[in-house]
Design a protein around this motif. Structure first.
Motif, mmCIF file in Angstrom:
data_model
loop_
_atom_site.group_PDB
_atom_site.id
_atom_site.type_symbol
_atom_site.label_atom_id
_atom_site.label_comp_id
_atom_site.label_asym_id
_atom_site.label_seq_id
_atom_site.Cartn_x
_atom_site.Cartn_y
_atom_site.Cartn_z
ATOM 1 N N LEU A 18 0.672 -1.627 0.341
ATOM 2 C CA LEU A 18 -0.636 0.238 -0.197
ATOM 3 C C LEU A 18 0.544 1.126 -0.419
ATOM 4 N N LYS A 19 1.886 1.057 0.856
ATOM 5 C CA LYS A 19 2.774 2.543 1.005
ATOM 6 C C LYS A 19 3.693 2.288 -0.538
ATOM 7 N N LEU A 20 3.697 1.491 -1.535
ATOM 8 C CA LEU A 20 4.540 2.371 -2.541
ATOM 9 C C LEU A 20 3.452 2.724 -3.747
ATOM 10 N N LEU A 21 1.824 1.689 -3.604
ATOM 11 C CA LEU A 21 0.999 1.901 -4.170
ATOM 12 C C LEU A 21 0.615 4.013 -3.371
ATOM 13 N N GLN A 22 0.689 4.351 -2.786
ATOM 14 C CA GLN A 22 0.240 5.399 -2.266
ATOM 15 C C GLN A 22 1.358 6.073 -1.041
ATOM 16 N N HIS A 23 2.228 6.612 -0.521
ATOM 17 C CA HIS A 23 2.863 7.151 -0.290
ATOM 18 C C HIS A 23 2.202 8.029 0.804
ATOM 19 N N SER A 24 1.287 8.526 1.155
ATOM 20 C CA SER A 24 0.687 9.040 2.128
ATOM 21 C C SER A 24 -0.264 8.212 3.114
ATOM 22 N N ILE A 25 0.094 7.211 2.771
ATOM 23 C CA ILE A 25 -1.616 5.762 3.252
ATOM 24 C C ILE A 25 -0.900 5.597 4.591
ATOM 25 N N GLU A 26 -2.129 5.663 5.617
ATOM 26 C CA GLU A 26 -1.493 5.875 7.105
ATOM 27 C C GLU A 26 -1.800 4.380 7.108
ATOM 28 N N THR A 27 -1.371 3.670 8.585
ATOM 29 C CA THR A 27 -1.786 2.511 8.890
ATOM 30 C C THR A 27 -3.338 2.252 9.090
ATOM 31 N N ILE A 28 -3.304 0.828 9.087
ATOM 32 C CA ILE A 28 -4.775 0.598 9.172
ATOM 33 C C ILE A 28 -5.023 -0.921 10.285
ATOM 34 N N ASN A 29 -5.830 -1.228 11.043
ATOM 35 C CA ASN A 29 -5.575 -2.580 11.845
ATOM 36 C C ASN A 29 -7.020 -3.102 11.669
ATOM 37 N N ARG A 30 -7.555 -4.426 12.148
ATOM 38 C CA ARG A 30 -8.606 -4.775 11.814
ATOM 39 C C ARG A 30 -9.355 -4.343 12.317
ATOM 40 N N ASN A 31 -9.501 -3.450 13.715
ATOM 41 C CA ASN A 31 -10.564 -3.099 13.839
ATOM 42 C C ASN A 31 -11.283 -2.161 13.765
ATOM 43 N N THR A 32 -10.166 -1.384 12.506
ATOM 44 C CA THR A 32 -10.301 -0.085 11.700
ATOM 45 C C THR A 32 -11.347 -0.332 10.643
ATOM 46 N N ILE A 33 -11.088 -2.274 10.221
ATOM 47 C CA ILE A 33 -11.306 -2.284 8.643
ATOM 48 C C ILE A 33 -12.958 -2.986 9.119
ATOM 49 N N LYS A 34 -12.846 -3.619 10.465
ATOM 50 C CA LYS A 34 -14.635 -3.915 10.734
ATOM 51 C C LYS A 34 -15.425 -3.011 11.262
ATOM 52 N N ALA A 35 -15.063 -2.007 11.790
ATOM 53 C CA ALA A 35 -15.796 -0.563 11.596
ATOM 54 C C ALA A 35 -16.378 -0.200 10.633
ATOM 55 N N GLU A 36 -15.715 0.173 9.375
ATOM 56 C CA GLU A 36 -15.638 0.155 7.650
ATOM 57 C C GLU A 36 -16.843 -0.665 7.458
ATOM 58 N N ILE A 37 -16.552 -1.820 7.447
ATOM 59 C CA ILE A 37 -17.574 -2.701 7.014
ATOM 60 C C ILE A 37 -19.328 -2.867 7.597
ATOM 61 N N LEU A 38 -19.073 -2.689 8.905
ATOM 62 C CA LEU A 38 -20.221 -2.781 9.645
ATOM 63 C C LEU A 38 -21.029 -1.015 8.679
ATOM 64 N N LYS A 39 -19.759 0.154 9.312
ATOM 65 C CA LYS A 39 -20.679 0.998 8.492
ATOM 66 C C LYS A 39 -21.485 1.062 6.979
ATOM 67 N N LEU A 40 -20.264 0.616 6.467
ATOM 68 C CA LEU A 40 -21.063 0.295 5.170
ATOM 69 C C LEU A 40 -22.146 -0.831 4.745
ATOM 70 N N TYR A 41 -22.087 -1.823 5.861
ATOM 71 C CA TYR A 41 -23.576 -3.263 5.882
ATOM 72 C C TYR A 41 -24.950 -1.600 6.121
ATOM 73 N N ASP A 42 -24.865 -1.376 7.318
ATOM 74 C CA ASP A 42 -25.846 -0.588 7.997
ATOM 75 C C ASP A 42 -26.232 0.374 6.407
ATOM 76 N N ILE A 43 -25.351 1.453 5.772
ATOM 77 C CA ILE A 43 -25.772 1.865 5.123
ATOM 78 C C ILE A 43 -26.476 0.952 3.568
ATOM 79 N N GLU A 44 -25.776 0.017 3.829
ATOM 80 C CA GLU A 44 -26.437 -0.053 2.071
ATOM 81 C C GLU A 44 -27.722 -1.352 3.074
ATOM 82 N N LYS A 45 -27.753 -1.870 4.039
ATOM 83 C CA LYS A 45 -28.910 -2.382 4.544
ATOM 84 C C LYS A 45 -30.577 -0.919 4.575
#
Length: 70
Positions: A18-45
């Motif tokens: 990711l850093k190679l593709l986008q130099h300004s990328i910040e680190t992410i973790n599984r909790n952030t990804i989980k929160a984003e997935i749940l947010k998208l699920y609620d929006i789509e629902k």
């Protein structure tokens, strides 16, 4: 799709890619990804419920099961 675990985003090789593709990328973790997935699920629902509630006709939901030998 590929059934990767959410902690995949914490692997150093993935982060380096990711850093190679986008130099300004910040680190992410599984909790952030989980929160984003749940947010998208609620929006789509909410969107799906709105579409179904606006429908004047009846809706039939069917399911099917099958197996395939590999």
């Amino acid at each position: 799709m590929h059934e990767l675990e959410l902690s995949f985003v914490e692997y150093i090789g993935f982060y380096e890619l990711l850093k190679l593709l986008q130099h300004s990328i910040e680190t992410i973790n599984r909790n952030t990804i989980k929160a984003e997935i749940l947010k998208l699920y609620d929006i789509e629902k909410t969107k799906a419920k709105s579409v179904l509630e606006a429908c004047d006709s009846r809706i039939a939901v069917t399911t099917g099961m099958w197996t395939a030998s590999n």
